[in-house]
Design an enzyme around this catalytic site. Structure first.
Site, PDB file in Angstrom:
ATOM      1  N   GLY A  57       0.820  -1.210   0.000  1.00 40.73           N
ATOM      2  CA  GLY A  57       0.000   0.000   0.000  1.00 40.73           C
ATOM      3  C   GLY A  57       0.848   1.251   0.000  1.00 40.73           C
ATOM      4  N   GLY A  72       0.603   5.276   1.421  1.00 38.04           N
ATOM      5  CA  GLY A  72      -0.183   6.223   2.202  1.00 38.04           C
ATOM      6  C   GLY A  72       0.306   7.629   1.921  1.00 38.04           C
ATOM      7  N   PHE A 131       2.217   9.398   3.790  1.00 42.94           N
ATOM      8  CA  PHE A 131       3.563   9.722   4.261  1.00 42.94           C
ATOM      9  C   PHE A 131       4.636   8.722   3.863  1.00 42.94           C
ATOM     10  CE2 PHE A 131       0.577  11.718   7.190  1.00 42.94           C
ATOM     11  CZ  PHE A 131       0.969  13.030   7.021  1.00 42.94           C
ATOM     12  N   GLY A 132       4.262   7.672   3.152  1.00 41.11           N
ATOM     13  CA  GLY A 132       5.271   6.693   2.786  1.00 41.11           C
ATOM     14  C   GLY A 132       4.618   5.522   2.107  1.00 41.11           C
ATOM     15  N   LYS A 148       6.406  -0.535   7.073  1.00 42.64           N
ATOM     16  CA  LYS A 148       6.024   0.823   6.670  1.00 42.64           C
ATOM     17  C   LYS A 148       7.277   1.685   6.610  1.00 42.64           C
ATOM     18  CE  LYS A 148       2.702   4.415   8.078  1.00 42.64           C
ATOM     19  NZ  LYS A 148       1.508   4.637   8.921  1.00 42.64           N
ATOM     20  N   ASP A 156      -7.319   8.594  14.028  1.00 44.83           N
ATOM     21  CA  ASP A 156      -7.496   8.417  12.574  1.00 44.83           C
ATOM     22  C   ASP A 156      -8.230   7.097  12.305  1.00 44.83           C
ATOM     23  OD1 ASP A 156      -7.386   9.254   9.957  1.00 44.83           O
ATOM     24  OD2 ASP A 156      -5.303   8.647   9.631  1.00 44.83           O
TER      25      ASP A 156
HETATM   26  P1  ADP Z   1      -0.630   5.923   6.179  1.00 43.16           P
HETATM   27  O1  ADP Z   1      -0.258   6.522   7.489  1.00 43.16           O
HETATM   28  O2  ADP Z   1       0.206   6.467   5.083  1.00 43.16           O
HETATM   29  O3  ADP Z   1      -2.114   5.983   5.910  1.00 43.16           O
HETATM   30  P2  ADP Z   1      -0.975   3.113   6.878  1.00 43.16           P
HETATM   31  O4  ADP Z   1      -0.258   2.657   8.098  1.00 43.16           O
HETATM   32  O5  ADP Z   1      -2.439   3.354   7.017  1.00 43.16           O
HETATM   33  O6  ADP Z   1      -0.217   4.374   6.261  1.00 43.16           O
HETATM   34  O7  ADP Z   1      -0.743   2.059   5.703  1.00 43.16           O
HETATM   35  C1  ADP Z   1      -1.181   2.349   4.373  1.00 43.16           C
HETATM   36  C2  ADP Z   1      -1.843   1.125   3.758  1.00 43.16           C
HETATM   37  O8  ADP Z   1      -0.888   0.042   3.680  1.00 43.16           O
HETATM   38  C3  ADP Z   1      -3.010   0.548   4.563  1.00 43.16           C
HETATM   39  O9  ADP Z   1      -4.236   1.185   4.280  1.00 43.16           O
HETATM   40  C4  ADP Z   1      -2.999  -0.917   4.118  1.00 43.16           C
HETATM   41  O10 ADP Z   1      -3.641  -1.064   2.868  1.00 43.16           O
HETATM   42  C5  ADP Z   1      -1.508  -1.210   3.961  1.00 43.16           C
HETATM   43  N1  ADP Z   1      -0.989  -1.771   5.226  1.00 43.16           N
HETATM   44  C6  ADP Z   1      -0.514  -1.059   6.273  1.00 43.16           C
HETATM   45  N2  ADP Z   1      -0.140  -1.852   7.296  1.00 43.16           N
HETATM   46  C7  ADP Z   1      -0.403  -3.115   6.891  1.00 43.16           C
HETATM   47  C8  ADP Z   1      -0.268  -4.406   7.529  1.00 43.16           C
HETATM   48  N3  ADP Z   1       0.213  -4.517   8.773  1.00 43.16           N
HETATM   49  N4  ADP Z   1      -0.644  -5.497   6.831  1.00 43.16           N
HETATM   50  C9  ADP Z   1      -1.147  -5.379   5.581  1.00 43.16           C
HETATM   51  N5  ADP Z   1      -1.310  -4.198   4.931  1.00 43.16           N
HETATM   52  C10 ADP Z   1      -0.942  -3.069   5.567  1.00 43.16           C
HETATM   53 MG    MG Z   2      -3.599   5.035   6.988  1.00 43.49          MG
HETATM   54 MG    MG Z   3      -1.367   7.537   8.912  1.00 43.89          MG
END
Ligand code: ADP
Ligand code: MG
Ligand code: MG
Length: 279
Positions: free
Chosen positions: A14, A16, A18-19, A36, A125
């Protein structure tokens, strides 16, 4: 080739704001982890609280934090890999959820959020995109796991002031923030109410006109007006029980002092029907 520390890159998971998040395999023990990656140059107070707050949590309904490591470009957070994607995609595929399915996910969400709050952490969030699913053999439905503590706030710190989160899930007191502070834990309860609404009806209770990625101030004010007047549709086209609607109304009370507490959510008759199995 990007450095991934002691992990081998498997695939992308994925992206997001910020990264990005990648699936990695630990080269020492073969375990899979979601990693992440956040640019080291962008490290700010939010990255710091993401790591500090997420790392103290250990609960079946919170994505398990594993470790943090540095590469030359990134600060990387390794965590439990959720195999079922996000609840956002799950709801999107089915348009809306049957009441019993919504209850299954909602119960786990509330139990997870209550745990975070008891550890002094408000997520700030909470939304469908930040709740991930874990498929488990033998269970008819996946388990829910809360992720993304990027905007989280520990309550031993000063009162929450920042207008953070996602507009469609933001409590009115966060949006207005008149006296310069609000309780992030109480704002989380509103966001959980918005999630319940979206699971029931397949749309948001409050939003600015479609297509405006950068809504105008007047559009945000119109949305806020609907929030404080409790003007949202409990659609006659979708059959939801009176108890379900009653819980929704209590979670979407605009006055944070009147809003239902998590304790009361967990004893509400809609909630206590068919509790989920222990994770
Ligand atoms: P941001 O802060 O940029 O929103 P997230 O922590 O929400 O980042 O992660 C972005 C996306 O990456 C999530 O919506 C999900 O689709 C995927 N993702 C994040 N963490 C996991 C995880 N532990 N397992 C599977 N997919 C993940
Ligand atoms: Mg997120
Ligand atoms: Mg976030």
């Amino acid at each position: 080739m990007r450095e991934t520390g002691r992990y081998e890159r498997v695939q992308s998971l994925g992206k997001g704001a910020f990264g990005f998040v990648q699936l990695g395999r630990n080269l020492q023990n073969g375990e899979l982890a979601a990693i992440k990656f956040l640019k080291r140059g962008d490290v700010n107070k939010y990255v710091e609280s993401e790591i500090l707050n997420h790392s103290v949590l250990r609960h079946p309904h919170v994505i398990q934090f594993k470790e943090v490591f540095l590469t030359s470009e990134y600060i990387a957070i390794a965590m439990e890999y959720a195999t079922g994607g996000s609840l956002f995609h799950y709801v999107q595929k089915q348009t809306r959820l049957k009441e019993a399915v919504a209850r299954w996910f909602f119960q786990q969400l509330i139990i997870g959020v209550d745990y975070c709050h008891k550890r002094g952490v408000a997520n700030r969030d909470i939304k469908l995109e930040n709740t991930l699913l874990q498929k488990v053999n033998g269970l008819p439905l996946p388990l829910l796991k809360i992720c993304d503590f990027g905007y989280s706030k520990a309550d031993f710190k000063s009162a929450a002031k920042s207008k953070v989160g996602t507009l469609t899930y933001m409590a009115p007191e966060v949006l207005v923030n008149r006296d310069g502070k609000y309780d992030g834990k109480v704002a989380d309860i509103w966001s959980c109410g918005v999630m319940l609404y979206v699971m029931f009806y397949g749309r948001y209770p409050f939003e600015t006109p479609a297509g405006s990625a950068m809504p105008k101030a007047t559009e945000i004010l119109a949305m806020l007006d609907n929030m404080v007047r409790q003007r949202y549709e409990l659609s006659p086209h979708v059959e939801i029980s009176d108890q379900g609607k009653d819980l929704l109304r209590k979670m979407l009370l605009p006055d944070p002092k009147q809003r239902i507490t998590l304790e009361a959510v967990m004893t509400h008759p809609w909630f206590t029907t068919n509790l989920p199995p222990e994770a």
